[in-house]
Design an enzyme around this catalytic site. Structure first.
Site, PDB file in Angstrom:
ATOM      1  N   GLU A  51       0.813  -1.222   0.000  1.00 51.13           N
ATOM      2  CA  GLU A  51       0.000   0.000   0.000  1.00 51.13           C
ATOM      3  C   GLU A  51       0.843   1.268   0.000  1.00 51.13           C
ATOM      4  O   GLU A  51       0.435   2.296  -0.541  1.00 51.13           O
ATOM      5  CB  GLU A  51      -0.954   0.025   1.200  1.00 51.13           C
ATOM      6  CG  GLU A  51      -2.094  -0.983   1.105  1.00 51.13           C
ATOM      7  CD  GLU A  51      -1.742  -2.341   1.687  1.00 51.13           C
ATOM      8  OE1 GLU A  51      -0.546  -2.583   1.966  1.00 51.13           O
ATOM      9  OE2 GLU A  51      -2.656  -3.166   1.868  1.00 51.13           O
ATOM     10  N   PHE A 113     -11.541  -7.010  14.194  1.00 49.40           N
ATOM     11  CA  PHE A 113     -10.463  -7.496  13.334  1.00 49.40           C
ATOM     12  C   PHE A 113     -10.078  -6.433  12.304  1.00 49.40           C
ATOM     13  O   PHE A 113     -10.940  -5.876  11.633  1.00 49.40           O
ATOM     14  CB  PHE A 113     -10.905  -8.784  12.618  1.00 49.40           C
ATOM     15  CG  PHE A 113      -9.854  -9.304  11.683  1.00 49.40           C
ATOM     16  CD1 PHE A 113      -8.609  -9.704  12.157  1.00 49.40           C
ATOM     17  CD2 PHE A 113     -10.094  -9.365  10.314  1.00 49.40           C
ATOM     18  CE1 PHE A 113      -7.626 -10.158  11.295  1.00 49.40           C
ATOM     19  CE2 PHE A 113      -9.109  -9.820   9.444  1.00 49.40           C
ATOM     20  CZ  PHE A 113      -7.876 -10.219   9.938  1.00 49.40           C
ATOM     21  N   GLN A 114      -8.813  -6.158  12.205  1.00 52.67           N
ATOM     22  CA  GLN A 114      -8.261  -5.172  11.272  1.00 52.67           C
ATOM     23  C   GLN A 114      -8.833  -3.775  11.473  1.00 52.67           C
ATOM     24  O   GLN A 114      -8.973  -3.003  10.536  1.00 52.67           O
ATOM     25  CB  GLN A 114      -8.439  -5.616   9.819  1.00 52.67           C
ATOM     26  CG  GLN A 114      -7.569  -6.826   9.512  1.00 52.67           C
ATOM     27  CD  GLN A 114      -7.431  -7.107   8.040  1.00 52.67           C
ATOM     28  OE1 GLN A 114      -8.351  -6.858   7.271  1.00 52.67           O
ATOM     29  NE2 GLN A 114      -6.290  -7.638   7.640  1.00 52.67           N
ATOM     30  N   LYS A 163     -17.407  -0.506   6.071  1.00 50.67           N
ATOM     31  CA  LYS A 163     -17.897  -1.524   5.140  1.00 50.67           C
ATOM     32  C   LYS A 163     -19.406  -1.416   4.902  1.00 50.67           C
ATOM     33  O   LYS A 163     -19.889  -1.548   3.774  1.00 50.67           O
ATOM     34  CB  LYS A 163     -17.572  -2.912   5.699  1.00 50.67           C
ATOM     35  CG  LYS A 163     -17.914  -4.034   4.745  1.00 50.67           C
ATOM     36  CD  LYS A 163     -17.480  -5.394   5.291  1.00 50.67           C
ATOM     37  CE  LYS A 163     -17.704  -6.468   4.219  1.00 50.67           C
ATOM     38  NZ  LYS A 163     -17.384  -7.805   4.717  1.00 50.67           N
ATOM     39  N   MET A 481      24.422   8.114   1.080  1.00 48.25           N
ATOM     40  CA  MET A 481      24.317   9.372   1.817  1.00 48.25           C
ATOM     41  C   MET A 481      24.664   9.174   3.288  1.00 48.25           C
ATOM     42  O   MET A 481      25.216  10.053   3.935  1.00 48.25           O
ATOM     43  CB  MET A 481      22.903   9.952   1.648  1.00 48.25           C
ATOM     44  CG  MET A 481      22.793  11.402   2.045  1.00 48.25           C
ATOM     45  SD  MET A 481      23.978  12.465   1.199  1.00 48.25           S
ATOM     46  CE  MET A 481      22.982  13.171  -0.098  1.00 48.25           C
TER      47      MET A 481
END
Ligand SMILES: Cc1ncc(C[n+]2csc(CCOP(=O)(O)OP(=O)(O)O)c2C)c(N)n1
Ligand SMILES: [Mg+2]
Lengths: 577, 180
Positions: A51, A113-114, A163, A481
């Site tokens: 993501e 959940f989640q 949802k 760097m």
């Protein structure tokens, strides 16, 4: 007249109306209703492999076009994975809209959940964010999100959708107006201040245009060019502003700042007038603020009032859209008969001569060698093939600085980099977003061996969509760097700086179904790059460069920008016997 | 000195968090914060008292004004304004000092809101400094419990409220074009 549809379909209806053609995303449990509608929808969904890269790709899309980029993730881990890209877009003022799924409304707050508090977590990562609680609010919120992302000082906006809202059925209501009474967009610029600016412009003897990402965001490159041509003033472009004035323009001096050119930094330090256009006096540009441009009066034009006076108090503050303001300044200059002093023969000549001397004394030079490929040589070769026209998405590190110094950009929106956040892993996904947005363009992803290894999973996305990106890894075997700072400021104690393992590029690219190659001889470089560009599909070119190079000039942290270190310390000559 | 900030903001979930987030992000500690809705139930008025470096006060106000839910943020620290606070004090006091406690409350313009054999609950409003004094005085009479409301302030100058008018949406425009 309206039709009954699900929240998921309504969302896509809104996105279509906003002109969205691509969404970069990754599905999950709570976004399944959305993915079900996407299944046969005309909006293209690009399945990335993480993501974070969905957000970076949306940014690449937005940076390359100025259009709002869209990314999408599921609740919980999907949303938290987006955050780096959101902050990146925030720092560089890039318009993106992120859609996240949320657990069903009645489970919110139950550690379902989640579940994650996406609205809370992203409060400080976004310009504005929303949690949609009722389906009837959805169209208004989505259109607001696009408006907020793209208007004023652009930035990321996140919309969190539970949802059940995706699943609910409702009537789509056309949204004809956005009403955000507290969202102030200042565009015109104060007439009195513009008049005072024009006066200072007339009187300046050592004027300098300091132009940044605001010019790109405002689409004000033409106006900027007219301004420098009308006045004859020299101009620097910041890291975010490269391409705002074409790199080949005679008035362009190059980039100022920590790794800016000698001429740009000396000019900043000696100028008696800075015309600061869409810049924020970032510490990487100003160095020690108290010593920055000590002789200069400052005209500061920015659309964000909070930027004015944040780091440097201007003599003439102008809050407004830099495009609108430049149009009016140009008009005022065109109408008046008196020419700016600096434009008059004598004044102009002395200042320009000084700048030319600085340029000659320490030019940004493409160093090369017979035995090893110098990083600067690599960038010069990319520049040769690009001819100022290719899109170059850089990652973060030494290669980014050399690319910024040595690759020329003759238009805005060609140079894509993570300027404010400096987020490694940006380059490759940003190149993907840009290639989707500009399929006609030659797109280079110029990345380090460190950052590339953060992005390897996206090679799959590149293959899936046959994106003809030219991935050029500047492989110095180090987190370069980091190595540079440890060498210069930590007694060369190289701690966790070495990258002792890098995959075989040919096999790696081959495993993903395209061509790749590793080169290390300077004599191979030009032909290898040309072959990569000629290849119709993607190409991975792993270029082993000399490992020990440091980026110069360098203004050590906390130093004044005219106190540059111009090159490696000279070896102390051995005492004569 | 504390900075007194007055905000007019939309009465929406998350609006408070955005404002306080700007302060906590910079490590500022909020001394007090009050918020309640205004005549227009869709708007809230908030007063914040917070310790901010004098050099950064303007920046904080600008950042607050940038918040989309904020209609107006004003620094009342140095402009003409009235700041008031309410305190509720419960004081346990012995029989012989009851009269004295009532006298003191009267001096501070207090009101007894509850009285029992144990003592009193007293309400006082006023300048926050004055309330400190009142609390000190009450403490001298016995065990006390204190709840303060936090400062509420009102500016005495008329500040023009600049609001963004509605903007037609792109989607709406296209719709009209299609109709034509
Ligand atoms: C996500 C992230 N982690 C850490 C850093 C700190 N950092 C800045 S440059 C750099 C080294 C990058 O190495 P490489 O990708 O090989 O590029 P090079 O500097 O060698 O060109 C690191 C670790 C960062 N900018 N971003
Ligand atoms: Mg490296």
């Amino acid at each position: 007249m309206s039709t009954l549809m699900s929240g998921a379909r309504m969302l896509l209806e809104c996105l279509s109306r906003e002109g969205v053609d691509s969404i970069f995303g990754y599905p999950g449990g709570v976004t399944l209703p959305l993915y079900d509608v996407l299944y046969d929808h005309h909006i293209r969904h690009v399945l990335v492999r993480h993501e974070e890269n969905a957000a970076f790709a949306a940014e690449g899309y937005a940076r390359a076009t100025g259009k709002v980029g869209v990314c999408c993730a599921t609740s919980g881990p999907g949303a938290t994975n987006l955050t780096t890209g959101l902050v990146d877009a925030m720092m560089d003022s890039i318009p993106i809209v992120a859609i996240t799924g949320q657990v069903t409304s009645k489970l919110i707050g139950s550690d379902a959940f989640q579940e994650a508090d996406t609205f809370g977590i992203t409060r400080s990562c976004t310009k504005h964010n929303y949690l949609v609680k009722r389906l009837e609010d959805l169209p208004q919120i989505i259109h607001e999100a696009f408006y907020v992302a793209a208007s004023g000082r652009p930035g990321p906006v996140l919309v969190d959708i539970p949802k059940d809202v995706f699943q609910a059925q409702g009537h789509y209501q056309h949204v004809t107006a956005i009403h955000l009474p507290g969202y102030k967009v200042f565009t015109e610029g104060h007439t009195g201040q513009i008049r005072r600016a024009v006066q200072l412009i007339r009187l300046a003897e050592r004027p300098l245009v300091y132009a940044g990402g605001g010019i790109v965001a405002a689409g004000a490159a033409t106006e900027l060019r007219e301004f420098v041509e009308r006045t004859g003033f020299p101009a620097v472009n910041t890291l975010m502003g490269l391409g705002a004035l074409p790199s080949t323009h005679p008035n362009f001096i190059s980039m100022p700042g920590m790794h800016g050119s000698y001429a740009a930094n000396m000019a900043m330090s000696a100028a008696d007038l800075l015309i600061a256009l869409g810049v924020r006096f970032d510490d990487r540009v100003t160095g020690r603020l108290a010593a920055f441009a000590p002789h200069a009066k400052v005209i500061h034009v920015d659309i964000d009032p909070a930027e004015i006076g944040k780091n440097r108090a201007p003599d003439v503050p102008i809050v407004g859209d830099v495009k609108r303001v430049l149009i009016r300044i140009n008009q005022a200059l065109a109408e008046s008969k008196a020419k700016p002093v600096a434009q008059a023969e004598s004044g102009c000549r002395a200042w320009w001569e000084q700048i030319r001397r600085w340029k000659q004394e320490h030019p940004l030079q493409p160093v090369s060698s017979d035995s090893e490929i110098k990083p600067q040589h690599l960038m010069a070769e990319i520049d040769r093939l690009s001819e100022g026209h290719a899109i170059v998405a850089a990652d973060v590190g030494q290669h980014q600085m050399w690319a910024a110094q040595l690759i020329r950009f003759n238009e805005p929106r060609l140079w894509l980099n993570s300027g404010g956040l400096g987020a490694m892993g940006f380059g490759l996904p940003a190149a993907m977003g840009a290639q989707f947005a500009r399929p006609d363009k030659l797109v280079f992803a110029v990345v380090g061996d460190g950052g590339f290894q953060m992005s390897i999973p996206e090679l799959a996305t590149i293959t899936s969509f046959g994106l003809p990106i030219k991935i050029v890894v500047m492989n110095n075997g180090y987190l370069g760097m980091i190595r540079q700072w440890q060498e210069l400021f930590y007694n060369n104690r190289l701690s966790a700086a070495e990258l002792d393992c890098f995959p075989d590029a040919e096999k790696l690219a081959g495993a993903y179904g395209f061509k790749g190659r590793t080169i290390e001889k300077p004599s191979e470089l030009a032909a290898a790059l040309e072959a990569a560009v000629k290849e119709p599909g993607p190409y991975l070119l792993n270029v082993r460069v000399s490992p020990a190079e440091c980026v110069y000039p360098m203004v050590p942290a906390g130093g004044a920008i005219n106190e540059m270190v111009l090159g490696p310390p000279q070896p102390v000559a051995e005492a004569a016997q | 000195m504390l900075q007194i900030i007055s905000l007019l903001l939309e009465n929406k979930p998350g609006a408070l968090m955005r404002v306080t987030g700007l302060l906590s992000q910079r490590g500022y500690n909020i001394e007090s914060l009050t918020v309640a809705r205004t005549l227009d139930p869709e708007l809230s008025r908030m007063t914040i008292a917070v310790e901010v470096d004098p050099g950064l006060r303007q920046q904080v106000i600008k950042q607050m004004n940038k918040l989309i839910n904020v209609l107006q943020a004003t620094d009342l620290t140095e402009s003409p304004a009235v700041t008031r606070e309410l305190v509720l004090v419960r004081v346990r006091t012995a029989q012989q000092t009851r009269a004295a406690v009532l006298k003191e409350a009267e001096i501070f313009g207090g009101r007894v809101v509850d009285s029992s054999t144990e003592g009193f609950a007293i309400e006082v409003t006023g300048d926050p400094e004055k309330l400190n004094e009142f609390i000190d005085v009450m403490r001298s009479y016995g065990e006390i419990e204190v709840t303060r409301s936090g400062a509420v302030a009102i500016g005495l100058e008329n500040k023009k409220l600049r609001l963004q008018p509605p903007v037609p949406t792109r989607a709406g425009n296209e719709l009209e074009e299609n109709v034509q």
